[in-house]
Design an enzyme around this catalytic site. Structure first.
Site, PDB file in Angstrom:
ATOM      1  N   PRO A  11       0.798  -1.218   0.000  1.00  0.00           N
ATOM      2  CA  PRO A  11       0.000   0.000   0.000  1.00  0.00           C
ATOM      3  C   PRO A  11       0.840   1.282   0.000  1.00  0.00           C
ATOM      4  CG  PRO A  11      -0.254  -1.209   2.071  1.00  0.00           C
ATOM      5  CD  PRO A  11       0.731  -1.944   1.262  1.00  0.00           C
ATOM      6  N   GLU A  12       0.634   2.075  -1.023  1.00  0.00           N
ATOM      7  CA  GLU A  12       1.227   3.409  -1.079  1.00  0.00           C
ATOM      8  C   GLU A  12       0.065   4.401  -1.006  1.00  0.00           C
ATOM      9  OE1 GLU A  12       3.926   3.864  -4.397  1.00  0.00           O
ATOM     10  OE2 GLU A  12       4.414   1.743  -4.385  1.00  0.00           O
ATOM     11  N   LYS A  52       1.385   7.660   3.942  1.00  0.00           N
ATOM     12  CA  LYS A  52       0.951   6.261   3.871  1.00  0.00           C
ATOM     13  C   LYS A  52       0.249   5.825   5.146  1.00  0.00           C
ATOM     14  CE  LYS A  52       4.950   5.208   1.000  1.00  0.00           C
ATOM     15  NZ  LYS A  52       6.282   4.611   1.005  1.00  0.00           N
ATOM     16  N   ARG A  70      15.982  -1.000  -3.635  1.00  0.00           N
ATOM     17  CA  ARG A  70      14.655  -1.237  -4.205  1.00  0.00           C
ATOM     18  C   ARG A  70      14.792  -1.532  -5.687  1.00  0.00           C
ATOM     19  NH1 ARG A  70      14.311  -2.040  -0.160  1.00  0.00           N
ATOM     20  NH2 ARG A  70      13.738  -0.803   1.632  1.00  0.00           N
TER      21      ARG A  70
END
Length: 307
Positions: A2-3, A59, A297
């Site tokens: 979830p962003e 967030k 990432r």
DNA sequence: ACTATGTCCTGCGAGC
DNA sequence: TGCTCGCAGGACATAG
């Protein structure tokens, strides 16, 4: 994962369904990781409190709570009286951080904030108490309406906390103007991808939307932030806002196991142009999408379209 | 003050 | 089929 768009979707869904409801009791699991505040603090703040509103900051999902427990109200009133008799606090010193706008609108000494960060795999589920409690359930809030709000998080990267004041850092990416955007990023010596992920600059951008906005703006994720021109920052800001708004409209991206509070999946993953498309042809020029690692990432980009 | 890197945590899928 | 291994990544700690 979830962003901002996923958290926005969840917060909106919850706001519709639990605003005004009262938390009667709280169960917390044994695993300590998900709790940022102490279990006692969380239970005390949540039990017998009414949910005034649910919204998103970066967030984080924020529940604004008003205590309706009789003894707590008395205690708060006593605290308030004591505070009134003290000399008035002087105005904040220079450089001292102001509270976010929200905490000024939702003032009142008896408003606290329950903050949920979903991490990678966290979920908030509103459900019937008789439904089976899934594995990795770390918190259950029993609501006066008879429903339960459950926090489930297999990977335990999510965090629950309770605060009095919301003093969030970073700027909301959907609200930032160009001047501020440029000031924030032009002094950074780090790759633009890392800067976009830095929650102290913008809050709410994660790996997917960083990659997607950089593709739309034609900027290589490795590019040093300080070498980007104003025009390209302008393009990046618009691309970022565009992609976030489109994703919110689509109910977020369901990769791995994201679902909203209804258990519904989002659809934006179908519109990803680079994220998760390593080796597949660029939708603009057919060049295979590359995947590299930046700041630990995975970062996806088109080597021809982005520079 | 900045920047870079390691760590946490479990499920899942690739590969043998 | 059943096993191991590595990867996924947000936030924070730590080091440079």
């Amino acid at each position: 994962m979830p962003e901002l768009p996923e958290v926005e979707t969840i917060a909106r869904g919850l706001a519709q369904r639990v605003t005004g409801d009262v938390i009667e009791s709280v169960w917390l699991g044994q695993k300590p990781e998900p709790l940022k505040s102490s279990a006692r603090q969380i239970s005390c703040a949540l039990e017998h409190s009414q949910i005034l509103s649910v919204h998103r900051i970066g967030k984080h999902i924020v529940f604004d709570l008003k205590d309706v427990q009789p003894q707590c109200v008395e205690r708060l009133q006593a605290t308030a009286r004591a505070a009134d008799s003290k000399p008035k606090p002087t105005r904040p010193r220079r450089g001292e951080r102001r509270h976010a706008a929200r905490s000024q609108t939702q003032t009142g000494r008896n408003v606290t904030h329950f903050i949920v960060h979903l991490g990678m795999t966290g979920r908030l589920q509103l459900c019937d108490p008789r439904s089976e409690v899934p594995k990795h359930t770390h918190a259950i809030l029993k609501l006066a309406s008879g429903r339960e709000l459950r926090f489930i998080d297999p990977r335990r990267f999510g965090r629950l906390s309770v605060v009095r004041d919301l003093d969030a850092t970073g700027v909301e990416p959907l609200e930032i103007d160009l001047a501020r955007f440029v000031v924030l990023f032009r002094s950074r010596e780090t790759p633009i991808k890392s800067a976009l992920l830095n929650q102290k600059l913008l809050r709410g951008v994660g790996n997917i939307y960083a990659d997607e906005s950089l593709f739309r703006a034609g900027i290589c994720p490795r590019r040093r932030s300080s070498t980007i021109t104003r025009d390209r920052f302008a393009k990046l800001r618009l691309s970022l806002q565009e992609v976030l708004n489109e994703a919110i409209a689509a109910g977020g991206s369901s990769v791995s196991d994201y679902v909203d509070s209804d258990g519904e999946e989002g659809f934006f993953q179908l519109q990803h142009r680079v994220y998760g498309r390593e080796g597949e042809p660029c939708l603009v020029c057919n060049t295979p999408i590359k995947r590299i690692v930046i700041a630990g990432r995975s970062s996806h980009y088109c080597p021809k379209c982005q520079h």
